[in-house]
Enzyme design. Sequence first.
Site, mmCIF file in Angstrom:
data_model
loop_
_atom_site.group_PDB
_atom_site.id
_atom_site.type_symbol
_atom_site.label_atom_id
_atom_site.label_comp_id
_atom_site.label_asym_id
_atom_site.label_seq_id
_atom_site.Cartn_x
_atom_site.Cartn_y
_atom_site.Cartn_z
ATOM 1 N N SER A 194 1.387 -1.329 -0.465
ATOM 2 C CA SER A 194 -0.207 0.214 0.197
ATOM 3 C C SER A 194 0.784 1.215 -0.414
ATOM 4 O O SER A 194 0.638 2.607 -0.689
ATOM 5 C CB SER A 194 -1.100 0.235 1.168
ATOM 6 O OG SER A 194 -0.198 0.004 2.219
ATOM 7 N N HIS A 224 9.633 3.167 8.630
ATOM 8 C CA HIS A 224 8.892 2.044 9.466
ATOM 9 C C HIS A 224 7.704 2.457 10.517
ATOM 10 O O HIS A 224 7.329 4.014 11.677
ATOM 11 C CB HIS A 224 10.101 2.259 10.736
ATOM 12 C CG HIS A 224 10.087 1.596 11.877
ATOM 13 N ND1 HIS A 224 10.896 -0.315 11.441
ATOM 14 C CD2 HIS A 224 9.313 1.548 12.849
ATOM 15 C CE1 HIS A 224 10.259 -0.536 13.090
ATOM 16 N NE2 HIS A 224 9.215 -0.003 14.259
ATOM 17 N N THR A 261 21.019 3.404 8.101
ATOM 18 C CA THR A 261 22.252 2.646 8.011
ATOM 19 C C THR A 261 21.967 1.406 8.739
ATOM 20 O O THR A 261 21.337 0.685 8.718
ATOM 21 C CB THR A 261 22.730 3.684 9.629
ATOM 22 O OG1 THR A 261 22.028 3.599 10.970
ATOM 23 C CG2 THR A 261 22.453 5.039 9.061
ATOM 24 N N LEU A 298 19.831 -1.503 12.590
ATOM 25 C CA LEU A 298 18.407 -2.174 12.015
ATOM 26 C C LEU A 298 17.848 -0.575 12.797
ATOM 27 O O LEU A 298 17.228 -0.669 13.959
ATOM 28 C CB LEU A 298 18.326 -2.901 13.020
ATOM 29 C CG LEU A 298 16.554 -2.739 12.284
ATOM 30 C CD1 LEU A 298 16.248 -3.917 10.939
ATOM 31 C CD2 LEU A 298 15.850 -4.347 13.470
#
Length: 195
Positions: free
Chosen positions: A13, A117, A149, A152
């Site tokens: 999406s 995120h 980077t 995580l």
Amino acid sequence: MKNIVILISGGGSNMKAILQTARDRDWEKRFGAKVSRVISNKQSALGLSIAEEFNVKTSVVEHLQYKEATNPREAFETELTKVIDQDAPELVVLAGFMRILTPQFVNHYEGRLINIHPSLLPAFTGLHTHARALEMGCRFAGVTVHRVTPELDHGPILAQAVVPVLKGDTESDLASRVLTQEHLIYPKVIEELLS
Ligand code: GAR
């Protein structure tokens, strides 16, 4: 032409919101940029057919195909890099791409790799962000777009959007409230980077 490659694993999406914005706001004419390819690490990703509806080339590099390799992650990424680099992209956009990437991969795309995120980083890196925000009693949740980077979910933040957590929210209520913001914020960041 500046090429943009989008990596997905599922519904796509966010990818769709980017493709729709690129079309509506004529990125080709305004920025000389286009989404040249969508790549999924899963053949079953629903986003692949959406990309095709937008006449964008699609590729599948299945991580599971490399599970017998001596170094499965490296073997998968070697193939993935080959497919991405065909387009010499200006930007590589992770849009719900659910694989952890090695420092070698991340360094190869230094300055060109971005991610979305579903939390207000640096809170809640990793998975199950909404369940964890609810469990902690957060009053606000949100989304972060950041440069990638090697660590995580830790790169420099490019943009964030905040949503309230409402009384009685389920994980899916919160996820869909955040997702609405994801669809606004990600195309906007890409447009800013292109301009
Ligand atoms: C989005 O909520 C995105 O933020 C999240 O996966 C979803 C993908 O949805 N990404 C991550 O959790 C990355 N760690 P989509 O396929 O419909 O865009």
